[in-house]
Scaffold this active site. Structure first.
Site, PDB file in Angstrom:
ATOM      1  N   ASN A  54       0.843  -1.197   0.000  1.00  0.00           N
ATOM      2  CA  ASN A  54       0.000   0.000   0.000  1.00  0.00           C
ATOM      3  C   ASN A  54       0.875   1.243   0.000  1.00  0.00           C
ATOM      4  OD1 ASN A  54       0.630  -0.814   2.687  1.00  0.00           O
ATOM      5  ND2 ASN A  54      -1.014   0.430   3.524  1.00  0.00           N
ATOM      6  N   ILE A  55       0.408   2.252  -0.733  1.00  0.00           N
ATOM      7  CA  ILE A  55       1.161   3.501  -0.913  1.00  0.00           C
ATOM      8  C   ILE A  55       0.215   4.650  -0.565  1.00  0.00           C
ATOM      9  CG2 ILE A  55       2.465   4.916  -2.550  1.00  0.00           C
ATOM     10  CD1 ILE A  55       2.838   2.302  -4.232  1.00  0.00           C
ATOM     11  N   CYS A  82      -4.061   0.669  -2.598  1.00  0.00           N
ATOM     12  CA  CYS A  82      -3.925  -0.555  -1.805  1.00  0.00           C
ATOM     13  C   CYS A  82      -2.855  -1.470  -2.405  1.00  0.00           C
ATOM     14  CB  CYS A  82      -5.239  -1.328  -1.790  1.00  0.00           C
ATOM     15  SG  CYS A  82      -6.551  -0.573  -0.848  1.00  0.00           S
ATOM     16  N   GLU A 114      -3.022  -4.601  -3.108  1.00  0.00           N
ATOM     17  CA  GLU A 114      -3.531  -5.497  -4.151  1.00  0.00           C
ATOM     18  C   GLU A 114      -3.540  -4.801  -5.504  1.00  0.00           C
ATOM     19  OE1 GLU A 114      -4.768  -4.724  -1.251  1.00  0.00           O
ATOM     20  OE2 GLU A 114      -6.040  -6.285  -0.409  1.00  0.00           O
ATOM     21  N   CYS A 171     -10.330  -4.668   0.067  1.00  0.00           N
ATOM     22  CA  CYS A 171     -11.426  -3.693   0.063  1.00  0.00           C
ATOM     23  C   CYS A 171     -12.283  -3.891  -1.200  1.00  0.00           C
ATOM     24  CB  CYS A 171     -10.875  -2.266   0.127  1.00  0.00           C
ATOM     25  SG  CYS A 171     -10.267  -1.648  -1.449  1.00  0.00           S
ATOM     26  N   CYS A 215     -10.605  -3.006  -4.602  1.00  0.00           N
ATOM     27  CA  CYS A 215      -9.658  -4.034  -5.073  1.00  0.00           C
ATOM     28  C   CYS A 215     -10.400  -5.268  -5.592  1.00  0.00           C
ATOM     29  CB  CYS A 215      -8.691  -4.410  -3.954  1.00  0.00           C
ATOM     30  SG  CYS A 215      -7.513  -3.091  -3.598  1.00  0.00           S
TER      31      CYS A 215
HETATM   32  N1  THU Z   1      -5.237  -1.399   2.509  1.00  0.00           N
HETATM   33  C1  THU Z   1      -4.682  -2.220   1.587  1.00  0.00           C
HETATM   34  O1  THU Z   1      -3.580  -1.959   1.071  1.00  0.00           O
HETATM   35  N2  THU Z   1      -5.361  -3.330   1.230  1.00  0.00           N
HETATM   36  C2  THU Z   1      -6.520  -3.752   1.799  1.00  0.00           C
HETATM   37  O2  THU Z   1      -7.029  -4.783   1.430  1.00  0.00           O
HETATM   38  C3  THU Z   1      -7.161  -2.938   2.849  1.00  0.00           C
HETATM   39  C4  THU Z   1      -6.544  -1.624   3.111  1.00  0.00           C
HETATM   40  C5  THU Z   1      -4.479  -0.220   2.943  1.00  0.00           C
HETATM   41  C6  THU Z   1      -5.023   1.118   2.505  1.00  0.00           C
HETATM   42  C7  THU Z   1      -4.443   2.027   3.567  1.00  0.00           C
HETATM   43  O3  THU Z   1      -3.137   2.398   3.187  1.00  0.00           O
HETATM   44  C8  THU Z   1      -4.348   1.162   4.806  1.00  0.00           C
HETATM   45  O4  THU Z   1      -4.422  -0.179   4.351  1.00  0.00           O
HETATM   46  C9  THU Z   1      -5.420   1.421   5.834  1.00  0.00           C
HETATM   47  O5  THU Z   1      -6.686   1.357   5.274  1.00  0.00           O
END
Ligand code: THU
Length: 132
Positions: free
Chosen positions: A42-43, A53, A55, A89, A92
């Site tokens: 995640n960035i 995210c 994914e 989420c 994604c």
């Molecule tokens: N996030 C993801 O990278 N993937 C997920 O499936 C759920 C949420 C990240 C987004 C954000 O940077 C952090 O998690 C908190 O929501």
């Protein structure tokens, strides 16, 4: 490649997470049918909305390199040592539905546990290109 092997790669990807705002680090490892694995983390962004995210990072890396068919993805996340399973989420899941069939495997994990779902299970009755 086994689910556990793919999860170990997701754990490596998680270490690259750029998440100064939430402190929630997520890693993903996406296995393409070509045999290549694409890693994503995640960035986050100071403006919050541009956050990507893990994914989607993995999917966009793959698609931008011409890989369009996928077998499975492993996802791991958490603030410290991941001990809860992190489910993708809705955004994604929708991206997965664009490129993957109903039987695409979504592997959720932490240090002790692996749970495997099909895309159909986590995104039933989806809107896809066949809806248009
Ligand atoms: N996030 C993801 O990278 N993937 C997920 O499936 C759920 C949420 C990240 C987004 C954000 O940077 C952090 O998690 C908190 O929501």
């Amino acid at each position: 490649m086994t689910d556990r092997e793919l999860m170990l790669l997701a754990e490596d990807a998680r270490l690259k997470s750029y998440s100064p705002y939430s402190g929630f680090k997520v890693g993903a490892a996406l296995l393409a049918k070509s045999g290549k694995v694409y890693l994503g983390c995640n960035i986050e962004n100071a403006a919050y909305t541009p956050t990507n995210c893990a994914e989607r990072t993995a999917f966009f890396k793959a698609v931008s390199e011409g890989d369009l068919e996928f077998e499975k993805i492993a996802i791991v996340g958490g603030r410290d040592e991941p001990n809860e399973l992190v489910a993708p989420c809705g955004v994604c899941r929708q991206v997965m539905a664009e490129f993957c069939g109903d039987d695409f495997k979504v592997v959720l994990g932490n240090s002790k546990d692996l749970k495997v779902f099909s895309l159909k299970e986590i995104l039933p009755y989806s809107f896809t290109k066949s809806s248009l």
